[in-house]
Design a protein around this motif. Structure first.
Motif, PDB file in Angstrom:
ATOM      1  N   LYS A  76     -12.659  37.949 -22.975  1.00 23.25           N
ATOM      2  CA  LYS A  76     -12.865  36.685 -22.278  1.00 23.25           C
ATOM      3  C   LYS A  76     -12.475  35.568 -23.252  1.00 23.25           C
ATOM      4  O   LYS A  76     -12.474  35.774 -24.466  1.00 23.25           O
ATOM      5  CB  LYS A  76     -14.334  36.552 -21.871  1.00 23.25           C
ATOM      6  CG  LYS A  76     -14.725  37.537 -20.775  1.00 23.25           C
ATOM      7  CD  LYS A  76     -16.205  37.526 -20.548  1.00 23.25           C
ATOM      8  CE  LYS A  76     -16.574  36.600 -19.431  1.00 23.25           C
ATOM      9  NZ  LYS A  76     -18.006  36.735 -19.070  1.00 23.25           N
TER      10      LYS A  76
ATOM     11  N   GLU B  94     -13.967  41.751 -20.257  1.00 19.29           N
ATOM     12  CA  GLU B  94     -13.663  41.953 -18.842  1.00 19.29           C
ATOM     13  C   GLU B  94     -13.104  43.364 -18.675  1.00 19.29           C
ATOM     14  O   GLU B  94     -12.514  43.918 -19.610  1.00 19.29           O
ATOM     15  CB  GLU B  94     -12.586  40.968 -18.372  1.00 19.29           C
ATOM     16  CG  GLU B  94     -12.934  39.520 -18.570  1.00 19.29           C
ATOM     17  CD  GLU B  94     -11.743  38.603 -18.360  1.00 19.29           C
ATOM     18  OE1 GLU B  94     -11.945  37.529 -17.785  1.00 19.29           O
ATOM     19  OE2 GLU B  94     -10.608  38.952 -18.759  1.00 19.29           O
TER      20      GLU B  94
ATOM     21  N   ASP C 172     -18.407  41.997 -15.996  1.00 21.03           N
ATOM     22  CA  ASP C 172     -18.052  41.440 -17.298  1.00 21.03           C
ATOM     23  C   ASP C 172     -19.285  41.414 -18.196  1.00 21.03           C
ATOM     24  O   ASP C 172     -20.411  41.273 -17.726  1.00 21.03           O
ATOM     25  CB  ASP C 172     -17.552  39.999 -17.162  1.00 21.03           C
ATOM     26  CG  ASP C 172     -16.235  39.878 -16.428  1.00 21.03           C
ATOM     27  OD1 ASP C 172     -15.606  40.904 -16.131  1.00 21.03           O
ATOM     28  OD2 ASP C 172     -15.837  38.728 -16.150  1.00 21.03           O
TER      29      ASP C 172
ATOM     30  N   ALA D  81      -7.766  34.270 -24.022  1.00 17.94           N
ATOM     31  CA  ALA D  81      -8.231  34.837 -22.755  1.00 17.94           C
ATOM     32  C   ALA D  81      -7.379  36.037 -22.362  1.00 17.94           C
ATOM     33  O   ALA D  81      -6.161  36.030 -22.533  1.00 17.94           O
ATOM     34  CB  ALA D  81      -8.170  33.779 -21.661  1.00 17.94           C
ATOM     35  N   HIS D  82      -8.040  37.061 -21.874  1.00 18.24           N
ATOM     36  CA  HIS D  82      -7.405  38.264 -21.334  1.00 18.24           C
ATOM     37  C   HIS D  82      -6.600  39.060 -22.372  1.00 18.24           C
ATOM     38  O   HIS D  82      -5.725  39.826 -22.007  1.00 18.24           O
ATOM     39  CB  HIS D  82      -6.527  37.925 -20.124  1.00 18.24           C
ATOM     40  CG  HIS D  82      -7.219  37.051 -19.133  1.00 18.24           C
ATOM     41  ND1 HIS D  82      -8.356  37.441 -18.442  1.00 18.24           N
ATOM     42  CD2 HIS D  82      -6.955  35.785 -18.739  1.00 18.24           C
ATOM     43  CE1 HIS D  82      -8.738  36.444 -17.660  1.00 18.24           C
ATOM     44  NE2 HIS D  82      -7.930  35.438 -17.826  1.00 18.24           N
TER      45      HIS D  82
END
Length: 183
Positions: free
Chosen positions: A72, A10, A5, A79-80
């Motif tokens: 991230k 990521e 990361d 997130a994601h």
């Protein structure tokens, strides 16, 4: 192989199970402008063309394939959140004489990610890992001459203009600019 990361991103190795993500990205005409003139890819094309091509060169141990790039958690991104992907394969893979010591990098990102440095950050993270083995001597990228955004990323990665020429591919030959970095 694993891509560590970065501060903001990521990485996950993509497989046929990621067909929906590949399809989603290809539904933006602006994203596709310098790929195929702005035509959206059908899910049938993803299944019949994109996935078999990916599987022909994918080798997770070598880092060859497509690396999904997600955000991230941050103050500005959930997130994601899927932002795009980075491609890695031997240069001229679909020709009679692939260059096993020269890895081609490519990228495709959602418009929401443009201009924020995500593609450069992701491409650098992937390039640093996949070019680490001693058998890799070069990292390369190709683009249409008009694709100034991608060319700017190539330059930020330390690549230099090599030539303008015909890129041979079973899907069609194209006149592109070639950039390269000795690693």
């Amino acid at each position: 192989m694993r891509i560590p990361d970065t501060d903001r991103l990521e990485f996950h190795f993509m497989t046929r199970k990621d067909a929906e993500a590949l399809f989603e990205l290809d539904q933006d005409e602006d994203v596709m402008l310098y790929i195929n003139g702005g035509h959206m890819t059908t899910m049938e094309d993803i299944r019949q063309i994109s996935i078999p091509r990916l599987e022909s060169y994918a080798n997770e141990d070598e880092g060859w394939g497509i690396w999904k790039v997600t955000a991230k958690p941050s103050d500005t991104l959930e997130a994601h959140l899927y932002l795009g992907w980075i491609l890695v394969r031997p240069m001229d893979f679909f020709n009679d004489e692939p260059k096993w010591d020269n890895l081609e990098l490519g990228w495709r990102f959602k418009q929401a990610a443009w201009g924020k440095g995500y593609a450069t950050e992701a491409a650098k993270a992937v390039m640093d890992v996949v070019t680490a083995p001693d058998k890799i001597n070069k990292a390369s990228a190709i683009a249409f001459e008009e694709n100034l955004g991608s060319i700017k990323i190539m330059e930020k990665l330390g690549m230099s203009f090599l030539k303008k020429g015909i890129h041979k591919d079973p899907l069609g030959d194209l006149e592109l600019v070639y950039y390269e970095k000795i690693v």
